[in-house]
Design a protein around this motif. Structure first.
Motif, PDB file in Angstrom:
ATOM      1  N   ALA A 285       2.182  11.498   3.220  1.00 46.83           N
ATOM      2  CA  ALA A 285       1.980  10.049   3.151  1.00 46.83           C
ATOM      3  C   ALA A 285       2.767   9.334   4.243  1.00 46.83           C
TER       4      ALA A 285
ATOM      5  N   ARG B 207       0.830  -1.203   0.000  1.00 48.49           N
ATOM      6  CA  ARG B 207       0.000   0.000   0.000  1.00 48.49           C
ATOM      7  C   ARG B 207       0.863   1.250   0.000  1.00 48.49           C
TER       8      ARG B 207
ATOM      9  N   ASP C 188       1.097   4.050  -2.859  1.00 47.55           N
ATOM     10  CA  ASP C 188       0.854   5.475  -2.617  1.00 47.55           C
ATOM     11  C   ASP C 188       2.020   6.323  -3.114  1.00 47.55           C
TER      12      ASP C 188
END
Length: 399
Positions: free
Chosen positions: A257, A202, A206
């Motif tokens: 992030a 993930r 991202d």
């Protein structure tokens, strides 16, 4: 080795394996007990050297059976050499029992040896249970003193057959139990590894979505800037400003992030800690009473809980753990206490890193050990603008 500490520190698989391996040991005493209870042996009808030879032979057979069962319990695969060992021990035992002048003790001795033969045979295929047991009981029955009396022979054969099948099934159910627990433990480890891999994927996705697009734009715009610069066009400076803007925006998104990746939720951490302690055999009591907190304070509080519970599971022999999170007078107080402290008080890298994490927020970390208990405390200022999407945490959990 401290057995109590080992028992507290090991997982369910280790405990079940130890219990099952211990339950195999009584097999070594079955042979002498059965043979010693035979009337002809008790009355002295069998000479002492012959009786000792008989007991030693059957004991050797039980030792082979216990060894093979133990191999199955710890997850080892029994190959053909082990089958040859089992069959060879059974043949040697049978020949010895038949050759010895033991009279009426021969039947019980052969039946005991047959039980030791079928007990571990499931490792080579459960289909052998019934045919092998039937062949053994027929052989034992046909050499008995009731072989010419069908009305007594048939019930005797049926009883011996049921006995051997019960012995085989009991042994293999114990092996099956440890196999199931081992598979569950492997599944838990695999699930944890998959969770880590999924989280990494993930995060990589991202970053790719953020950086990949921006880097492509930077590359194309940079080529345009270079071409405009070679031609002496004034637009080159404007395009260069675009490249800088794109790079700055990309950096901002990457930092956001990473910040989101490092953030952990206090409520989730408290619930997960209770579940983790319960699975480790530690009775826990978790209470929380805090209002909405800024993201950095909330995350730091969750890290204190995580590190404290991790230390309890990894480095203590605790049976009880108390976790308390409360807000009072503009300060968040975190307290973790467990009863498993042992040895000198150390300063692990986890607690050092946790103190460094709290310091920029004005927080303090302290810990002490006394009377077999370890107490970890943390205090953080609760000031800052609360995040609207982060509600307070209140309640109590017992596990």
């Amino acid at each position: 080795m401290n057995l109590r500490r080992w028992w507290r520190g090991t997982d369910d698989l280790g405990r079940v394996t130890l219990y099952t391996r211990s339950s195999v040991l009584p097999l070594l005493f079955v042979g002498p007990f059965v043979l010693g209870s035979i009337p002809s042996v008790q009355n002295g009808d069998v000479s002492e050297p012959v009786a000792l030879t008989l007991v030693a032979t059957v004991f050797g057979m039980s030792l082979v059976a216990a060894y093979l069962l133990d191999r199955q319990v710890v997850g080892r695969v029994l190959t053909r050499p082990y089958l040859a060992l089992l069959v060879g021990a059974a043949l040697l035992t049978t020949v010895t029992v038949v050759a010895l002048p033991i009279g009426n003790a021969r039947g019980p001795a052969l039946l005991t040896a047959a039980a030791f033969l079928v007990a571990p045979i499931g490792a080579f295929g459960a289909r052998y249970y019934v045919p092998l047991s039937l062949a053994l009981v027929l052989a034992i029955g046909l050499q008995s003193n009731v072989r010419d009396q069908p009305q007594r022979l048939v019930p005797l054969v049926v009883q011996m057959l049921l006995l051997l099948i019960a012995v085989a099934c009991t042994a293999q159910v114990s092996v099956w139990l440890t196999t199931v627990v081992r598979r569950l433990a492997d599944a838990d480890r695999t699930r944890a590894e998959l969770a880590v891999a999924e989280e990494r994927l993930r995060f990589a996705r991202d970053l790719h979505d953020i950086v990949g697009r921006d880097l492509s734009a930077i590359a194309v715009t940079s080529d345009l800037v270079a071409e405009l610069a070679r031609r002496g066009r004034p637009e080159a400076a404007e395009r260069a400003e675009e490249v800088r803007t794109i790079a700055q925006e990309s950096l901002r998104q990457v930092r956001a992030a990473v910040r989101g990746y490092r953030t952990i939720d206090l409520r989730t951490e408290l619930e997960g800690s209770a579940a983790l302690l319960r699975s480790a055999g530690v009775t826990s009591r978790v209470s929380a009473d805090v209002g909405p907190l800024p993201d950095d304070v909330r995350t730091a509080t969750a890290w204190v809980v995580r590190e404290g519970v991790t230390n309890v599971v990894r480095h203590s022999t605790a049976t009880r753990c108390r976790i308390e999170v409360r807000e009072e007078g503009g300060t968040v107080h975190v307290r973790l206490e467990n009863d498993g402290a042992s040895g000198p008080l150390g300063h692990g890298s986890g607690l050092v890193g946790l103190a460094e994490r709290l310091r920029p927020l004005g927080g303090e970390l302290s810990f002490e050990q006394r009377n077999g208990s370890f107490v970890l405390r943390a205090e953080l200022p609760a000031d800052g603008a609360p995040a609207a999407a982060e509600p307070g945490v209140a309640g109590e959990v017992r596990a």
